[in-house]
Design a protein around this motif. Structure first.
Motif, PDB file in Angstrom:
ATOM      1  N   PHE A  33      -8.746 -26.624  38.761  1.00  0.00           N
ATOM      2  CA  PHE A  33      -8.061 -25.351  38.971  1.00  0.00           C
ATOM      3  C   PHE A  33      -8.003 -24.531  37.687  1.00  0.00           C
ATOM      4  CE2 PHE A  33      -5.964 -28.302  42.014  1.00  0.00           C
ATOM      5  CZ  PHE A  33      -6.381 -27.699  43.199  1.00  0.00           C
ATOM      6  N   THR A  35      -6.318 -20.312  36.559  1.00  0.00           N
ATOM      7  CA  THR A  35      -5.554 -19.179  37.082  1.00  0.00           C
ATOM      8  C   THR A  35      -6.175 -17.867  36.631  1.00  0.00           C
ATOM      9  OG1 THR A  35      -4.056 -19.220  35.168  1.00  0.00           O
ATOM     10  CG2 THR A  35      -3.386 -20.471  37.123  1.00  0.00           C
ATOM     11  N   ASP A  39      -0.009 -17.061  37.376  1.00  0.00           N
ATOM     12  CA  ASP A  39      -0.066 -18.442  37.865  1.00  0.00           C
ATOM     13  C   ASP A  39       0.059 -18.507  39.380  1.00  0.00           C
ATOM     14  OD1 ASP A  39       2.572 -17.723  38.137  1.00  0.00           O
ATOM     15  OD2 ASP A  39       3.395 -19.502  37.156  1.00  0.00           O
ATOM     16  N   ILE A  42      -4.846 -18.633  41.942  1.00  0.00           N
ATOM     17  CA  ILE A  42      -5.490 -19.845  41.440  1.00  0.00           C
ATOM     18  C   ILE A  42      -6.914 -19.950  41.978  1.00  0.00           C
ATOM     19  CG2 ILE A  42      -5.337 -22.365  41.345  1.00  0.00           C
ATOM     20  CD1 ILE A  42      -2.340 -22.068  41.933  1.00  0.00           C
TER      21      ILE A  42
END
Length: 390
Positions: A33, A35, A39, A42
């Motif tokens: 993952f 961002t 946040d 993603i």
């Protein structure tokens, strides 16, 4: 875009929402993952290894990374707008990790039903439409696989779909296809894709003596979208009409198609010369400016389109449509009311529809005034919030 529009609307409403989108770009440090923007947006750096069963190419991404993401945010509702490139296993992981969460899946095509890219079109040059799948018929389309393979494929996908609480479709047509395939009617709901609220632009200004002969195509350039049918239709137009009309093609990915298809398209473009302009790809924020330059939008798809975003975009900008008479297209384009239909796959039928649209200027005025504003993003979000509740 449909998923992201909903996400931004939920943010505007003050809801605690996270947007997860798959990417094929490598991540920094090998993490699954990363961002973007915040946040709450993603990127999932993952892939599928099995496009027949839609299985993840990295199981660790499912049972470890995605599992940890679910535990971190503990969402009460998880809305899948797709499982392609990520894996159907994500749905099962949600149910295993958060058994009380509500799972919603929007079905944008027929991938679960049809192994031919979810198109429900027979493989081969003729591209015959498929009306209903069965293991035996599917094995005829793909002789390298047995009817038993397709039987087990259907059982596997349905075992995952049984974990879903509600399915959303942007067209009634797709609802009926999936009901016939086996999804219970009470689990299906139709919600059209929402559009941003805008002030409908005025009709394109015309030069003295000019008619409404500016036609436009928006979308991917591949065999399913019928661009070859569209170009052949313009080639069939009488010479005197060809001098008065123009076709703008806004689309990408021609270079990713087979060599034979590319040669066919380039050959037609060469034959048509200045009658057609190939503009290439465009960004979503450009759609308004491009629509304003058109009089008519043409959707010549030869597969059962569910709910092409371009239909709602055209209506949102007050532009009437000419579309194939199948799938969700004929559901949304009413012949002689807000546009014209033509027989799918027939360049001659499309030629006739183009002539009808162009020859009488009153035709444009009549159909344009019957265009209804599409569902707004706000109204679309409200409808979804209604099905998110237990």
């Amino acid at each position: 875009m449909a998923a992201y529009n909903l996400f931004k609307e939920y943010e505007r409403l003050g809801l605690d929402t996270v947007f997860l989108a798959r990417t094929d770009q490598p991540s920094h440090g090998g993490s699954a993952f990363s961002t973007i923007n915040s946040d709450k947006e993603i990127l999932f750096h993952t892939h599928m290894s099995d496009f027949f069963l839609f299985q993840s190419g990295c199981k660790k991404h499912v049972w470890q990374e995605f599992h940890a993401l679910l535990q971190r945010y503990k969402p009460t509702v998880i809305h899948f707008h797709h499982y392609i490139h990520m894996g159907l296993e994500l749905i099962r992981e949600v149910r295993n990790t958060l058994p009380d969460a509500r799972i919603v899946v929007t079905l944008h095509e027929y991938l679960a039903i049809c192994a031919n890219n979810g198109q429900m079109v027979k493989p081969g040059k003729q591209m015959k439409l498929c009306y209903k799948s069965s293991p035996t018929d599917c094995a005829r389309c793909f002789p390298e696989r047995s009817a038993a393979d397709f039987f087990l494929r259907e059982k596997y996908i349905k075992s995952i779909f049984n974990l879903v609480d509600i399915f959303v479709s942007p067209s009634h047509f797709l609802v009926e296809r999936y009901k016939a395939w086996g999804i219970p009617e009470e689990k299906m709901v139709m919600i059209e894709n929402g559009q941003p609220e805008i002030e409908t632009p005025a009709p394109r200004p015309l030069a003295e003596g000019e008619g409404r002969g500016r036609f436009a195509f928006f979308g991917q350039i591949n065999p399913f979208k019928g661009v070859d049918v569209l170009l052949e239709a313009f080639k069939l137009l009488p010479e005197d009409i060809q001098k008065k009309v123009h076709l703008d093609i806004h689309g990408a990915n021609l270079e990713g198609q087979t060599e034979a298809f590319q040669e066919k398209i380039h050959g037609l473009l060469e034959d048509l010369g200045d009658l057609v302009t190939l503009h290439g790809s465009y960004e979503s924020h450009e759609i308004g400016r491009l629509m304003e330059q058109a009089d008519w939008v043409i959707i010549p798809s030869v597969w059962w389109e569910n709910s092409p975003m371009v239909i709602q975009e055209a209506f949102n900008h007050g532009r009437p449509l000419i579309g194939s008479d199948i799938g969700g297209m004929v559901e949304k384009i009413t012949n002689g009311v807000n546009g014209y239909n033509f027989r799918s796959g027939s360049s001659n039928a499309l030629k006739q529809a183009i002539l009808k649209a162009y020859k009488e200027e009153s035709n444009w005025d009549l159909v344009a005034k019957e265009i209804l504003s599409p569902l707004t993003i706000g109204a679309c979000a409200d409808k979804h919030l209604g099905i998110y509740s237990f």
